[in-house]
Design a protein around this motif. Sequence first.
Motif, PDB file in Angstrom:
ATOM      1  N   PHE A 214      76.909  33.826  39.414  1.00 53.52           N
ATOM      2  CA  PHE A 214      75.462  33.962  39.596  1.00 53.52           C
ATOM      3  C   PHE A 214      74.714  32.909  38.771  1.00 53.52           C
ATOM      4  N   VAL A 215      75.084  32.793  37.503  1.00 53.79           N
ATOM      5  CA  VAL A 215      74.428  31.805  36.640  1.00 53.79           C
ATOM      6  C   VAL A 215      74.713  30.392  37.135  1.00 53.79           C
ATOM      7  N   GLY A 216      75.964  30.119  37.543  1.00 52.67           N
ATOM      8  CA  GLY A 216      76.316  28.790  38.025  1.00 52.67           C
ATOM      9  C   GLY A 216      75.486  28.372  39.217  1.00 52.67           C
ATOM     10  N   GLN A 217      75.397  29.250  40.215  1.00 54.59           N
ATOM     11  CA  GLN A 217      74.633  28.890  41.409  1.00 54.59           C
ATOM     12  C   GLN A 217      73.151  28.719  41.099  1.00 54.59           C
ATOM     13  N   ASN A 218      72.584  29.580  40.269  1.00 54.94           N
ATOM     14  CA  ASN A 218      71.148  29.509  39.995  1.00 54.94           C
ATOM     15  C   ASN A 218      70.781  28.344  39.087  1.00 54.94           C
TER      16      ASN A 218
ATOM     17  N   VAL B 254      70.321  24.994  40.897  1.00 56.27           N
ATOM     18  CA  VAL B 254      68.982  24.655  41.396  1.00 56.27           C
ATOM     19  C   VAL B 254      67.934  24.889  40.310  1.00 56.27           C
ATOM     20  N   ASN B 255      68.382  24.959  39.048  1.00 57.34           N
ATOM     21  CA  ASN B 255      67.507  25.018  37.872  1.00 57.34           C
ATOM     22  C   ASN B 255      66.613  26.263  37.852  1.00 57.34           C
ATOM     23  N   GLN B 256      67.126  27.400  38.334  1.00 53.43           N
ATOM     24  CA  GLN B 256      66.385  28.666  38.286  1.00 53.43           C
ATOM     25  C   GLN B 256      66.802  29.441  37.039  1.00 53.43           C
ATOM     26  N   VAL B 257      66.303  29.008  35.890  1.00 61.80           N
ATOM     27  CA  VAL B 257      66.718  29.563  34.604  1.00 61.80           C
ATOM     28  C   VAL B 257      66.276  31.020  34.445  1.00 61.80           C
TER      29      VAL B 257
ATOM     30  N   GLY C 140      79.200  29.857  33.120  1.00 61.37           N
ATOM     31  CA  GLY C 140      78.470  29.598  34.357  1.00 61.37           C
ATOM     32  C   GLY C 140      77.449  28.491  34.186  1.00 61.37           C
ATOM     33  N   ALA C 141      76.914  28.387  32.975  1.00 59.63           N
ATOM     34  CA  ALA C 141      75.953  27.326  32.670  1.00 59.63           C
ATOM     35  C   ALA C 141      76.631  25.984  32.420  1.00 59.63           C
TER      36      ALA C 141
ATOM     37  N   ASN D 217      69.552  26.939  22.893  1.00 55.84           N
ATOM     38  CA  ASN D 217      69.159  26.516  24.238  1.00 55.84           C
ATOM     39  C   ASN D 217      70.421  26.480  25.104  1.00 55.84           C
ATOM     40  N   TRP D 218      70.912  27.658  25.488  1.00 58.56           N
ATOM     41  CA  TRP D 218      72.233  27.787  26.106  1.00 58.56           C
ATOM     42  C   TRP D 218      72.285  27.236  27.531  1.00 58.56           C
ATOM     43  N   GLU D 219      71.136  27.116  28.206  1.00 59.18           N
ATOM     44  CA  GLU D 219      71.144  26.763  29.619  1.00 59.18           C
ATOM     45  C   GLU D 219      71.115  25.252  29.875  1.00 59.18           C
TER      46      GLU D 219
END
Length: 463
Positions: free
Chosen positions: A309-313, A316-319, A391-392, A451-453
């Motif tokens: 979920f995190v990988g896909q989002n 497209v930079n949907q943090v 995922g990030a 800043n984990w993302e």
Amino acid sequence: MKLPDKLKSFGQRRDVDMTEGEITRHIVSFAIPLLLGNLFQQFYNTVDSWVVGNYVSDTAFSAVGTVGPIINMLINTFLGLSTGASVVISQFYGAKQHERVQDAVHTSVMLTLILGVIFTIVGISMTPLMLNLMETPDSVRPEATQYLIIYFSGMISLMLYNMGSGILRAIGDSQRPFYFLVVSALTNVVLDLVFVLLFKMGVSGVAIATVIAQTLSAALVLIVLFRAKNCCRLSPKKLRIHRYMLTKILKVGIPAALQMAVTAFSNVFVQSYINSFGEDCMGGWTAYVKIDQFLFLPMQSISLAVTTFVGQNLGVNQVARAKKGIRAGMFMAVACTALLMVPVLIFAPQLVEFFNKKPEIVDYGSMLLRLISPFYVFCCINQIFAGALRGAGNSRTPMFIMIGSFVVFRQIYLFIMANYISNTIKPIALSYPAGWLLCSLITALYFKFANWEKHRVVDDKQH
């Protein structure tokens, strides 16, 4: 319907775009097949122990149980690398960069074939050394050696299944890997009973049954990839290593592989402490570990769902959406784990007796379950956050935190406890909860303040 028609349907699209739609539904619908598949995988691993413990001997039961850390060390090394491939594929899939997904798929499978040969050789050649490091008693060493050599001979099938299913999960398809595990598990159960009860093959029969079942699951997942109608379609003509893609996969995969391998390797030394208390304690520990693996499944399945979920989002930079998914995953993991703990605490002796009815083994296993299982809720914190970080694209941070907690801290704890405080089974066993608590605390603090993302593998300028 004839089998060929079913095989043709394997290629139908079942990928899921998690960048849109209801968050909890995506995580639940992804995690449930994964959980059921892992249950079946643990089921057929458990059947190995059950058949050996009930129809071979107590010594054989201890032998099959004591080799777990050795098998996990090599398997976890590769699972870390496959995590890297899955994260890269999920981010490029979320970003709709399908050509790069193709490059990642073919690079991943080619890498698996190469490593499969290497791991088979390493696994077989390291068997005597690993058994020595674990201080395996002479009484169980011959059967432990026999089991390991056969198991490692089929290593490449296990690796192909794990990589193939990782590719499918990266694009949101957790259903078909589940179906294949069901087929594999049922095959393993039948062959266990045939080889042990009918042909009297003992430990070697259980190992051969496992290898055949794993080969079947690998064949099924490869059929899906060869027949796929989407961007993860596998073509033998395109199998090669794309250097730029290999770099991205290894950037995520190597830290995850190191963390999993080093942690598993440290468990070899933990096993040596357990082995020092004798065969009954080894048997109790084996039963505890089998039940422990079931208790971990919900949080691990949800963690993998969060990773995708995190990988896909983040692709497209949907943090903000990724963060909501992490919170939903954490709530589900804690709730499921807490519910599972209750029957384990109540029925601990009966659960251990399923594997082995020897009173001394039941006493050890029950004590370990009731001592350690209340701490599983804390594991949800480090498992979900670690899944989100991977995922990030940030697998270095969980690597450092988990190696520090599960290896360095745990080994220091064991050394001090065994040599200076109390070399008895209870304080030795508490090395696991102590490491979990430390890991969860550090991971939670990192998530709160870092800043984990920022570690996305997708460049917005790529086309």
